[in-house]
Design an enzyme around this catalytic site. Structure first.
Site, short mmCIF file in Angstrom:
data_model
loop_
_atom_site.label_atom_id
_atom_site.label_comp_id
_atom_site.label_asym_id
_atom_site.label_seq_id
_atom_site.Cartn_x
_atom_site.Cartn_y
_atom_site.Cartn_z
N LYS A 67 0.87 -1.17 0.00
CA LYS A 67 0.00 0.00 0.00
C LYS A 67 0.90 1.22 0.00
CE LYS A 67 -3.56 2.44 2.56
NZ LYS A 67 -4.49 2.41 3.68
N LYS A 113 -2.11 -1.52 -3.86
CA LYS A 113 -2.98 -0.34 -3.79
C LYS A 113 -2.14 0.92 -3.83
CE LYS A 113 -5.90 1.89 -0.45
NZ LYS A 113 -6.41 1.86 0.89
N SER A 154 -10.20 5.35 -4.67
CA SER A 154 -11.16 6.46 -4.82
C SER A 154 -10.70 7.51 -5.82
CB SER A 154 -11.40 7.11 -3.46
OG SER A 154 -10.19 7.59 -2.90
N TYR A 202 -14.84 0.62 -7.03
CA TYR A 202 -16.12 1.32 -6.91
C TYR A 202 -16.98 1.13 -8.16
CZ TYR A 202 -13.64 3.32 -2.97
OH TYR A 202 -12.93 3.46 -1.81
C1 PBG Z 1 -7.44 3.46 5.56
C2 PBG Z 1 -7.71 3.27 4.11
C3 PBG Z 1 -7.52 4.19 3.07
C4 PBG Z 1 -8.00 3.57 1.93
C5 PBG Z 1 -8.42 2.30 2.29
N1 PBG Z 1 -8.22 2.11 3.64
C6 PBG Z 1 -7.03 5.59 3.10
C7 PBG Z 1 -5.67 5.88 3.55
O1 PBG Z 1 -4.85 5.00 3.80
O2 PBG Z 1 -5.41 7.07 3.70
C8 PBG Z 1 -8.06 4.17 0.57
C9 PBG Z 1 -9.16 3.66 -0.30
C10 PBG Z 1 -9.49 4.52 -1.47
O3 PBG Z 1 -8.87 5.59 -1.71
O4 PBG Z 1 -10.40 4.14 -2.21
N2 PBG Z 1 -6.20 3.04 5.99
ZN ZN Z 2 -5.87 3.79 8.05
#
Ligand code: PBG
Ligand code: ZN
Length: 337
Positions: free
Chosen positions: A205, A258, A284, A323
């Site tokens: 991530k 991700k 997103s 989504y």
């Molecule tokens: C929380 C989380 C996030 C996303 C999924 N779980 C945001 C982040 O890490 O700031 C992002 C999902 C998306 O942008 O669709 N840890």
């Molecule tokens: Zn988080």
């Protein structure tokens, strides 16, 4: 053979008709591979539009049940639940409360739709007053980077995962990017008797600018600093391999990459190196970009998201968290009729 006798290559021969194209198609995209992220919020009969994600909503539990009934009918792979919490504190105590939002939603879903696969996001950022994914040490000074209390964070994450499993989660998906999270969660699940609940690890991530709309939707933006102390640097690929090795050794059942579209090489490398199920989270910001361009008439929205989902499959993703899941499943179902 002399070169004059070799027939020139004519790759378009197999592209001429729909029947030929279908015969030689390499990739498949099916509703069962799609996971729909859903935001659950407090209240009743609420379908609150998310401004930065047109077409997506925060749902109260009753609205969530209705939505999920439709999704199940479309043959979706499952849903991934995120909580939009109103009570936040330094300990993230609402993340693991047995009467928490996600826990209540899980019980309601499992009672109404027992066969729908429900995954839960395990993180603290929606529940901490400072909006970070872990618990923090001490008080911060101006411009100071957040200092994560790792043992406390791992305990809170493990409790959260167990509370989700207890409420009926089929899979837990820790998105916190804290070292040792998978091991801590696996041990806690096993100790609580949830040995059968798989972990989908957010292995690679990245600290991405593409999470902005989500943070608005989940009300989970960090109040100071950023997440670069725990999420990965977009420059790094080998680090993803090391993360994957560690997660698998700790008992992860599936790996995730991700964001998705800028990180196709990471999807490909993880799939090649580890031969385990790999999920891609089409985040997103990736959704919002397509929506924004389509609203101006600059791109063909359904053609673009379908192409993007196919590219994720081609790169090696087995599971697509997106989504677009509902719309994609609708299109795919109509095609097979
Ligand atoms: C929380 C989380 C996030 C996303 C999924 N779980 C945001 C982040 O890490 O700031 C992002 C999902 C998306 O942008 O669709 N840890
Ligand atoms: Zn988080």
């Amino acid at each position: 053979m002399p070169i004059s006798q070799v027939a020139p290559a004519r790759p378009s021969r197999l592209r001429q008709t729909p029947a030929l194209r279908q015969l030689v198609q390499e990739g498949q995209l099916a509703p069962r591979q799609l996971i729909m992220p859903l935001f659950v919020r407090p209240g009743r009969r609420l379908r609150q539009p998310i401004p930065s994600m047109p077409g997506q909503h925060q749902l109260s539990i009753d609205a969530l049940l209705k939505e999920c009934e439709q999704l199940q009918r479309l043959g979706l792979g499952g849903v991934l639940l995120f909580g939009v919490a109103t009570h936040k504190d330094a300990q993230a105590s609402r993340a693991f409360a047995s009467q928490g939002l996600v826990q209540q939603a899980l019980r309601a879903l499992k009672a109404r739709l027992p066969r729908l696969l429900v995954l839960t996001d395990v993180c603290l950022c929606a529940y901490t007053s400072h909006g970070h994914c872990g618990l923090l040490h001490g008080r911060r000074r101006q411009n100071e980077a957040p200092r994560v209390d790792l043992p406390g964070t791992l305990r809170a994450l493990a409790r959260t995962a167990v509370s989700h499993a207890q409420a009926g989660a089929d899979v837990v998906a820790p998105s916190d990017m804290m070292d040792g999270n998978v091991a801590a969660i696996r041990h806690a699940l096993d100790a609580a008797g949830h040995t059968h609940v798989p972990i989908l690890a957010y292995t690679a991530k990245y600290a991405s600018a593409l999470y902005g709309p989500f943070r608005e939707a989940a009300n989970s933006a960090p109040q100071f600093g950023d997440r670069r102390g725990y999420q990965m640097d977009p420059r790094n690929a080998e680090e993803a391999l090391r993360e994957a090795q560690a997660d698998l050794a700790a008992g992860a059942d599936m790996l995730m990459v991700k964001p998705a579209l800028g990180y196709l090489d990471i999807i490909y490398r993880l799939k090649q190196a580890f031969a385990v199920p790999v999920a891609a989270f089409n985040v997103s910001g990736e959704y919002a970009m397509v929506k924004a361009a389509a609203a101006r008439g600059w791109v063909d929205e359904p053609a673009l998201w379908m192409e993007q989902l196919l590219c994720l499959r081609r790169a090696g993703a087995d599971v697509l968290i997106t989504y677009w899941a509902q719309q994609a499943a609708q299109v795919l179902q109509a095609r097979t009729r």
